[in-house]
Design an enzyme around this catalytic site. Sequence first.
Site, PDB file in Angstrom:
ATOM      1  N   HIS A  87       0.581  -1.254   3.857  1.00  0.00           N
ATOM      2  CA  HIS A  87      -0.396  -1.557   2.776  1.00  0.00           C
ATOM      3  C   HIS A  87      -0.638   0.104   2.162  1.00  0.00           C
ATOM      4  O   HIS A  87      -0.353   0.911   2.838  1.00  0.00           O
ATOM      5  CB  HIS A  87      -1.446  -2.263   3.123  1.00  0.00           C
ATOM      6  CG  HIS A  87      -1.250  -3.581   3.272  1.00  0.00           C
ATOM      7  ND1 HIS A  87      -0.812  -4.313   2.227  1.00  0.00           N
ATOM      8  CD2 HIS A  87      -1.110  -4.400   4.264  1.00  0.00           C
ATOM      9  CE1 HIS A  87      -0.787  -5.814   2.502  1.00  0.00           C
ATOM     10  NE2 HIS A  87      -0.848  -5.657   3.624  1.00  0.00           N
ATOM     11  N   ASP A 128      -1.212   2.546  -4.263  1.00  0.00           N
ATOM     12  CA  ASP A 128      -0.472   1.525  -4.961  1.00  0.00           C
ATOM     13  C   ASP A 128      -0.223   1.565  -6.676  1.00  0.00           C
ATOM     14  O   ASP A 128       0.881   1.531  -7.000  1.00  0.00           O
ATOM     15  CB  ASP A 128      -1.213  -0.119  -5.030  1.00  0.00           C
ATOM     16  CG  ASP A 128      -0.960  -0.622  -3.659  1.00  0.00           C
ATOM     17  OD1 ASP A 128      -0.155  -0.123  -2.906  1.00  0.00           O
ATOM     18  OD2 ASP A 128      -1.656  -1.620  -3.239  1.00  0.00           O
TER      19      ASP A 128
END
Length: 390
Positions: A141, A171
């Site tokens: 992540h 991200d």
Amino acid sequence: MAAEHDATGPADGRGPLQGVRVVELVGIGPGPFAAMLLADLGADVVRVDRPGGSALGIDPAQDLTNRNKRSVVLDLKTHDGLQAALALVERADILIEGNRPGVTERLGIGPDACRARNPRLVYGRMTGWGQQGPLASRAGHDLGYIAVSGALGLAGPAGGPPYAPANLLGDYAGGSLYLVVGLLAALHHARSPGGTGQVVDAAVVDGASHLTSMIHGMLAAGAWQDRRGVNLLDGGAPFYDTYDTADGGHMAVGALEPSFYEEFLRLLGLGEDTTLPSRDDPANWTALRERIAARFRLRTRDEWTEVFDGSDACVAPVLSLAEAPRHPHLAARGTFLELDGRTQPAPAPRFSATPGAVRTPPALPGAHTAEVARDWELPDLLALDKEATP
């Protein structure tokens, strides 16, 4: 249906990417955000959702990363679903997928299969670790990606652990934005004389690392210490930091240049204080920070905001997500919109001749099969949709 909001002013609000067709394979995180950005700029983005819904866990009607898109539901594990997806690919300029390496190949919709059907296709792959390397096949992540890139180590106080900057740095900044840059560059190449499609391997670890280029330069020049909270731009300098106010709020100070710093001290009430430690010697920074902090604790955030309003002191209130849309400057620019009862950021950046717009609300899975079948000339989608839509 949301009313169309023009992000800059004149023209039809369709954006500079009008006419570009994008197929987005369902995913979470940076892939959908990148596709939203392309859609905001006018691309026709068709999201291929899977039967059973998304793994994101929020109501699709509230997922703003699916605005300006259309959705069809296809089961890529079936022959007919896969063939329908490949038919979309034949008509597309760009494909975006965010699976682990090898997944789309096993499904039959990997780069080779797609480019055999459409040699000019730009195939965008969005992952955390990238397509190659020891960790390529591992789960991960945002936090882990920016941790190994060195970017996470920049955030936080000298005497404590680094803090997680949501998933904005990894991200979206290191992932989505680099993917979009790569897709548009590859599309330009594909449309040039003799150009072909290609695969764009966008990895969060690559993008987040690239974002640290200036810091690496400062490190090489001896102008940055490789530790947290002691440097000019990481909260080490008392004139580039945040401070508590009397009501528990915070003010952000970015008075780097000497002229701005002088203005900052004057408005803070320390401009005439001859006992104030010099900012030029880092050995004085702790004492200087204490003096500045003591002044900020005397008033509320709103009071200090009024004090610094209209100045070049480079001081701003730290606002919450709910407060930001009401900031006078952002409100004047229309940086946020309220459509269908949802507050959301407006499309960015802005274009003088081909402005983008929020044309439609978040796409619900399978809601646009008839439209896509008509516009992309794929009548077989209608029969598949009846079978696949839950």
